[in-house]
Design a protein around this motif. Structure first.
Motif, PDB file in Angstrom:
ATOM      1  N   ALA A 170      73.132-113.948  72.514  1.00 44.85           N
ATOM      2  CA  ALA A 170      71.712-113.619  72.708  1.00 44.85           C
ATOM      3  C   ALA A 170      70.866-114.294  71.629  1.00 44.85           C
ATOM      4  CB  ALA A 170      71.525-112.109  72.675  1.00 44.85           C
ATOM      5  N   ALA A 171      71.376-114.302  70.390  1.00 39.30           N
ATOM      6  CA  ALA A 171      70.618-114.918  69.291  1.00 39.30           C
ATOM      7  C   ALA A 171      70.538-116.434  69.451  1.00 39.30           C
ATOM      8  CB  ALA A 171      71.261-114.554  67.958  1.00 39.30           C
ATOM      9  N   GLU A 172      71.633-117.042  69.896  1.00 38.66           N
ATOM     10  CA  GLU A 172      71.613-118.506  70.113  1.00 38.66           C
ATOM     11  C   GLU A 172      70.551-118.872  71.140  1.00 38.66           C
ATOM     12  OE1 GLU A 172      76.364-119.166  69.177  1.00 38.66           O
ATOM     13  OE2 GLU A 172      75.627-119.390  71.230  1.00 38.66           O
ATOM     14  N   ARG A 173      70.529-118.096  72.216  1.00 32.33           N
ATOM     15  CA  ARG A 173      69.543-118.372  73.267  1.00 32.33           C
ATOM     16  C   ARG A 173      68.126-118.117  72.747  1.00 32.33           C
ATOM     17  NH1 ARG A 173      72.208-117.335  78.280  1.00 32.33           N
ATOM     18  NH2 ARG A 173      74.087-118.577  78.243  1.00 32.33           N
ATOM     19  N   ILE A 204      71.077-109.139  77.442  1.00 29.84           N
ATOM     20  CA  ILE A 204      71.104-107.914  76.644  1.00 29.84           C
ATOM     21  C   ILE A 204      72.578-107.495  76.565  1.00 29.84           C
ATOM     22  CG2 ILE A 204      70.778-106.219  78.515  1.00 29.84           C
ATOM     23  CD1 ILE A 204      68.526-105.102  76.535  1.00 29.84           C
ATOM     24  N   CYS A 205      72.926-106.880  75.458  1.00 30.08           N
ATOM     25  CA  CYS A 205      74.353-106.596  75.229  1.00 30.08           C
ATOM     26  C   CYS A 205      74.519-105.130  74.859  1.00 30.08           C
ATOM     27  CB  CYS A 205      74.907-107.442  74.089  1.00 30.08           C
ATOM     28  SG  CYS A 205      74.266-109.113  74.069  1.00 30.08           S
ATOM     29  N   ALA A 206      75.754-104.675  74.937  1.00 31.78           N
ATOM     30  CA  ALA A 206      76.045-103.298  74.518  1.00 31.78           C
ATOM     31  C   ALA A 206      76.238-103.292  73.011  1.00 31.78           C
ATOM     32  CB  ALA A 206      77.303-102.813  75.201  1.00 31.78           C
ATOM     33  N   PRO A 207      75.895-102.178  72.351  1.00 30.04           N
ATOM     34  CA  PRO A 207      76.161-102.098  70.920  1.00 30.04           C
ATOM     35  C   PRO A 207      77.659-101.956  70.687  1.00 30.04           C
ATOM     36  CG  PRO A 207      75.222-100.039  71.714  1.00 30.04           C
ATOM     37  CD  PRO A 207      75.296-100.964  72.888  1.00 30.04           C
ATOM     38  N   SER A 208      78.315-103.042  70.273  1.00 26.75           N
ATOM     39  CA  SER A 208      79.777-103.046  70.227  1.00 26.75           C
ATOM     40  C   SER A 208      80.317-102.049  69.205  1.00 26.75           C
ATOM     41  CB  SER A 208      80.288-104.443  69.914  1.00 26.75           C
ATOM     42  OG  SER A 208      79.617-104.925  68.785  1.00 26.75           O
ATOM     43  N   HIS A 209      79.526-101.710  68.182  1.00 24.24           N
ATOM     44  CA  HIS A 209      80.043-100.789  67.173  1.00 24.24           C
ATOM     45  C   HIS A 209      80.255 -99.384  67.747  1.00 24.24           C
ATOM     46  CE1 HIS A 209      75.711-100.045  67.076  1.00 24.24           C
ATOM     47  NE2 HIS A 209      76.017 -98.853  66.621  1.00 24.24           N
ATOM     48  N   THR A 227      69.102-108.431  67.804  1.00 28.70           N
ATOM     49  CA  THR A 227      68.805-109.869  67.859  1.00 28.70           C
ATOM     50  C   THR A 227      68.451-110.383  66.464  1.00 28.70           C
ATOM     51  OG1 THR A 227      67.975-109.611  70.114  1.00 28.70           O
ATOM     52  CG2 THR A 227      67.370-111.630  68.992  1.00 28.70           C
ATOM     53  N   ALA A 228      67.637-109.607  65.741  1.00 29.62           N
ATOM     54  CA  ALA A 228      67.227-110.028  64.400  1.00 29.62           C
ATOM     55  C   ALA A 228      68.445-110.220  63.499  1.00 29.62           C
ATOM     56  CB  ALA A 228      66.278-108.995  63.799  1.00 29.62           C
ATOM     57  N   GLN A 229      69.351-109.272  63.586  1.00 30.01           N
ATOM     58  CA  GLN A 229      70.562-109.342  62.760  1.00 30.01           C
ATOM     59  C   GLN A 229      71.388-110.587  63.113  1.00 30.01           C
ATOM     60  OE1 GLN A 229      72.428-105.576  63.102  1.00 30.01           O
ATOM     61  NE2 GLN A 229      73.859-105.942  61.421  1.00 30.01           N
ATOM     62  N   LEU A 268      79.079-110.915  76.749  1.00 28.29           N
ATOM     63  CA  LEU A 268      77.667-110.754  76.388  1.00 28.29           C
ATOM     64  C   LEU A 268      77.587-110.291  74.932  1.00 28.29           C
ATOM     65  CD1 LEU A 268      76.634-108.770  79.583  1.00 28.29           C
ATOM     66  CD2 LEU A 268      76.276-111.199  79.169  1.00 28.29           C
ATOM     67  N   THR A 269      77.525-111.247  74.033  1.00 30.36           N
ATOM     68  CA  THR A 269      77.510-110.886  72.609  1.00 30.36           C
ATOM     69  C   THR A 269      76.107-111.077  72.045  1.00 30.36           C
ATOM     70  OG1 THR A 269      78.035-113.141  71.971  1.00 30.36           O
ATOM     71  CG2 THR A 269      79.898-111.645  72.337  1.00 30.36           C
TER      72      THR A 269
END
Lengths: 374, 366
Positions: B345-348, B177-182, B25-27, B340-341
Motif C-alpha cells: 500500500a505504501a509503495e503504491r 487496504i490491508c488487515a492489521p497483521s499485528h 500507511t504513514a508507518q 495485501l501488505t
C-alpha cells in the motif's frame, strides 16, 4: 522460478462457442481456443465446437463461452443437460442498454450532423438524459425480457466464470444471479505473438470490429479537428455505420479490415496509442494485447477493464467527444512506456496457462456438484 | 519527500478504518524514505510539506475545508476517496429498518422486505434526501477533480469515482487496504459460531443479519460500538436467543474472537474492502460479505456473498460458509489477504505522490 506443471490429465472437456463466431470474429472464440490449447498442453482431452447443439456425450465438463443470444445458450445448455454433462459458463456479460440508448442515437446525430454547435448540443443531450427517457417502453420491456432470460440461464449452470470481480458484481446485482458458484477466470493474452517494443512510435490505432458498441463513430468525431493519424483495424459489419465513421475520420484515417494476428501485433507495436472508448466491453482482448505491445491506452469508462489496466490507462466517457479527445491527448503526451513497467508486468502475468489453472478450479467445483447430484 | 496525511478532526474519538489506513500507511511510508506526518484537522497547516494526502471524502464539508487550507499553502493534493454510494443506505436500507421496526411478526417482516426489494432503492429516497445526496456528490466530485492524484482502495472504487463523480480524468494509483497483521493470532482448536465485528449501524446491517439467523441454532457474537440506540434496539429485538452483543472490546479480546469464529459475517450495504472482514479472513475464519461494495475485488471467489436486503440470501450465505471445509494456513483466501501488505500500500501511495508532484505544472493548464 518456473511454475509447477499444470496437470489436467484425465479431464475430457468440451469447449463450446456460439455459432455467431463463424460470422463475427470476437474475443469469446479466441478465449475458448486459447484456454482449450492450454488445457490440452496440461494433458486434458479437449474438443472445441462452434454450435448451438453440441454433442456432449463422453465429456466430463462442457464449458460455454459467451451468452449474447439466450435462445442459443438455452439450446447449448439443454444439449449438455441431456447428456448429463455439467456446464461451466463464461458469461462475458455486460448490459447493452446504453449501446441501444446512447450509442445508436449518437450515430444518427453524427450521420446527419455538421459538427457545429447543434451537433455537440445533441450529443450532450443524449449523454445526460436518463436511460429511461431514451428508451421507450417497448425497448425497456425487451431489455427486461432479455436480461431475465439471461439470468434464468445463468442460474441453470453449475459454475460461472466471470472475467473480473466487477463482472461478477454486476451480474449478481443487476441480474440477481447470486446462488451459482463462481470462479473468476481472467482473460489471457497471446504473449508469444508480441514483437519487441520499438524506440519510436506514432499514430493511433483502434483494433476492433467496426460497430456502434465499440464507438468508432465517437472516436472519429472526437479527433476530427486534430488531423490525427488513425488506423481502424477490424471487420465491418454494417456499411452504413462505416460511412459515419469515415465521414468524421477524415482523409488521414486508414481502414485495414481485420488483420491476421502477426500483422495486428506489428501494427499495435508501431502505434503510440490504442484508443477504443467502448460502450460495453467486459474486458477487451484488444486493449490487453495492445498493452502487451507497449501502447498507451484510451479506454471507455463503462467496461470492466479497470482491474486489469488500473491507473495505467486513460479512461473516457464514451458519450463525450471532449472527454475522449482529452484522454487521447493525455495518452499521446505521456512519456513512452518501458518494457517491464507496472502495466507490462501485470499483462505478462495473464498467460493462458494461468487461465487454464483457474478454469480447472471451476471444473472441479462443477464435477463435485454433479457427483453430489448423482 | 515530506507528506502530510490528513484525517477528519474526530478520528481518535470516533475510530474507523480511515484512521487505521492513515497511520499504517504513514508507518510503511517511513520505510520507503517518505516522512509522513498524520494530523486530525479540518484546517491542516500544509506549509513545508511536498504533498498533502486527504483520507476520505465521506464528510464532504470537512474535506472541503481541508482542501481550502491546502490550497492556501499551494500544496499538491492526493486523496484517498474511500467513496461509497449511499443511495441504497439512505433508501432501501432505511426502509428495511422501518419494516423491522413496525412489523409485529417475522413472517410479516419477510413479506414486506421482499416487496421492498422488488421496488428497488430509488423508490424509497425522499425528495429531500435525494437532493441532499445530490449536493453531497457534487461537492465530492469537485473535491476529486481538484486533486492531483487519487489513491482509491480498488478498481471498483476507481470506476465508481469516474462514473458517478466524474473524476475519470484525474490520475490514480490503486493502493489496497490491508488487515492489521499485528492483530492476527494463529487459530487453535475447533472454530465455532458467527462473528460480526463493526460499529452497530445501518450500513453494517447487523439488524438484518440477526433477523436472518434468529431461528437457526447458531451462536452469533456482534462486537462494536452501538452509536445509534434506535438501531441497536432493533438489532436486539430481532436477535435470536443465541445472539450476543458484546459492545466494543479491547483488541486482544477481539483477536481471540476472530481466532475462534467459524465465520465472520458482515453483509454491509456498502463497503470498500471491510477491514473487519479482512481480519476475519486473516485469522482463518470463513467470510460472508455484502455484494454491493468492493469486497468482491478483495475476496474473489473465496468468500460467500449476500444481498444485504434479503434475509434469505444472508442466511444462505452464512450456511454455505459454515459448510465450507475448514480453512488452512496458506489456502487461497489466506494467500489473497496476506498479499495485501501495508508495504505494498505504501509503495503504491508513494507512486501516487510522485505522479502528483510531477503533474503539478500540467494541472494548472488542465
Amino acid at each position: 522460478m518456473t511454475a509447477p506443471a499444470l496437470d489436467a490429465r484425465g479431464l475430457r472437456l468440451l469447449a463450446i462457442v456460439p455459432p455467431v463466431a463463424n460470422r463475427v470474429f470476437g474475443g469469446a472464440a479466441i478465449a475458448a481456443r486459447c484456454t482449450a490449447r492450454a488445457l490440452a498442453e496440461a494433458g486434458a482431452e479437449v474438443s472445441v465446437v462452434t454450435t448451438d447443439r453440441p454433442d456432449a456425450r463422453g465429456f466430463d465438463v462442457a464449458h460455454i463461452f459467451g451468452m449474447g443470444d439466450p435462445r442459443v445458450l438455452a439450446r447449448q445448455i439443454d444439449a449438455c443437460s441431456m447428456a448429463r454433462v455439467p456446464v461451466v459458463l463464461s458469461p462475458i456479460w455486460c448490459s447493452w442498454r446504453e449501446v441501444s440508448a446512447r450509442a445508436l442515437r449518437a450515430v444518427d446525430v453524427l450521420r446527419h450532423g455538421r459538427g457545429d454547435r447543434r451537433t455537440y448540443r445533441a450529443l450532450e443531450r443524449i449523454r445526460s438524459a436518463p436511460l429511461e427517457r431514451l428508451l421507450n417502453r417497448s425497448d425497456m420491456a425487451e431489455f427486461d425480457h432479455l436480461e431475465a432470460a439471461q439470468a434464468k440461464l445463468m442460474k441453470a449452470v453449475a459454475v460461472l466464470t466471470p472475467i473480473s470481480a466487477a463482472e461478477a458484481r454486476d451480474f449478481r446485482y443487476r441480474l440477481g444471479v447470486r446462488d451459482v458458484p463462481f470462479v473468476i477466470v481472467p482473460n489471457g493474452v497471446r504473449g508469444d505473438s508480441v514483437p519487441p517494443w520499438p524506440a519510436q512510435r506514432r499514430g493511433i490505432v483502434c483494433a476492433a470490429r467496426i460497430e456502434p458498441g465499440k464507438n468508432q463513430h465517437m472516436l472519429a468525431f472526437a479527433l476530427h479537428r486534430d488531423g490525427a493519424e488513425i488506423t481502424f483495424a477490424g471487420d465491418v459489419g454494417d456499411e452504413k455505420y462505416l460511412s459515419v465513421v469515415e465521414k468524421w475520420a477524415g482523409s488521414r484515417a486508414e481502414f485495414t479490415g481485420r488483420l491476421e494476428l502477426p500483422d495486428l501485433m506489428a501494427l499495435l507495436s508501431r502505434a503510440a496509442v490504442h484508443a477504443m472508448p467502448s460502450w460495453a466491453d467486459v474486458t477487451s482482448l484488444a486493449h490487453l494485447e495492445a498493452a502487451a505491445c507497449g501502447v498507451r491506452l484510451v479506454v471507455g469508462d463503462r467496461g470492466f477493464e479497470w482491474e486489469y489496466l488500473q491507473g495505467d490507462a486513460e479512461y473516457a466517457d464514451p458519450g463525450d467527444p471532449e472527454a475522449i479527445r482529452a484522454a487521447v491527448q493525455r495518452a499521446l503526451h505521456k512519456p513512452p512506456r518501458q518494457p517491464g513497467d507496472d502495466l507490462d508486468r501485470r499483462i505478462r502475468a495473464l498467460t493462458w496457462r494461468s487461465v487454464a489453472e483457474h478454469a480447472l478450479r471451476a471444473y472441479a467445483i462443477a464435477l463435485k456438484a454433479a457427483a453430489r447430484a448423482a | 519527500m515530506n507528506a502530510l496525511i490528513v484525517l477528519r478532526p474526530d478520528a481518535t474519538s470516533h475510530h474507523g478504518g480511515d484512521a487505521m489506513l492513515a497511520r499504517s500507511t504513514a508507518q510503511a511510508l517511513a520505510a520507503l524514505g517518505v516522512r509522513a506526518t498524520v494530523v486530525e484537522s479540518a484546517s491542516p497547516d500544509a506549509r513545508g510539506y511536498d504533498i498533502v494526502h486527504l483520507i476520505g471524502i465521506f464528510e464532504p464539508e470537512t474535506a472541503q475545508r481541508q482542501v481550502a487550507a491546502c490550497d492556501r499553502c499551494g500544496a499538491r493534493i492526493a486523496i484517498s476517496p474511500i467513496w461509497m454510494d449511499l443511495t441504497e443506505v439512505e433508501g432501501l436500507a432505511r426502509e428495511c429498518e422501518r419494516i423491522l421496526r413496525t412489523a409485529a411478526f417475522a413472517r410479516w417482516a419477510r413479506g414486506r422486505l421482499g416487496r421492498a426489494r422488488q421496488r428497488g432503492a430509488g423508490k424509497y429516497l425522499g425528495r429531500r434526501t435525494a437532493r441532499r445526496l445530490e449536493r453531497r456528490s457534487k461537492v465530492q466530485s469537485e473535491l476529486l477533480c481538484r486533486a492531483d492524484v487519487l489513491v482509491p482502495n480498488g478498481a471498483v472504487e476507481a470506476r465508481e469515482c469516474a462514473l458517478k463523480l466524474g473524476a475519470g480524468a484525474v490520475p490514480f494509483v490503486i493502493a489496497p487496504i490491508c488487515a492489521p497483521s499485528h492483530l492476527a493470532v494463529p487459530a487453535t482448536g475447533v472454530r465455532h459460531g458467527v462473528l460480526c465485528v463493526g460499529r452497530i449501524e445501518t450500513r453494517k446491517n447487523q439488524a438484518l443479519l440477526a433477523f436472518a439467523l434468529r431461528d437457526d441454532p447458531i451462536d452469533i457474537t456482534c462486537v462494536g460500538d452501538p452509536y445509534d440506540p434506535d438501531y441497536f434496539r432493533l438489532c436486539r429485538r430481532w436477535a435470536g436467543k443465541r445472539t450476543r452483543f458484546a459492545g466494543r472490546l479491547p483488541d486482544a479480546a477481539v483477536n481471540e474472537l476472530f481466532a475462534g469464529a467459524a465465520v465472520h459475517a458482515m453483509p454491509s450495504w456498502c463497503e470498500t474492502a471491510g477491514i473487519a472482514s479482512l481480519q476475519g479472513a486473516m485469522a482463518g475464519a470463513q467470510v460472508v460479505v455484502g455484494d454491493r461494495g468492493s469486497e468482491i475485488e478483495y475476496f474473489g471467489d473465496d468468500a460467500e456473498y449476500a444481498d444485504p436486503a434479503d434475509p434469505e440470501s444472508i442466511r444462505a450465505a452464512v450456511l454455505r460458509a459454515l459448510r465450507r471445509p475448514p480453512r488452512a494456513p496458506g489456502d487461497s483466501l489466506d494467500r489473497r489477504v496476506r498479499a495485501l501488505t501495508w508495504q505494498l500500500a505504501a509503495e503504491r501511495t508513494k507512486q501516487a505522490y510522485e505522479i502528483a508532484l510531477g503533474s503539478h505544472e500540467s494541472r494548472s493548464g488542465r
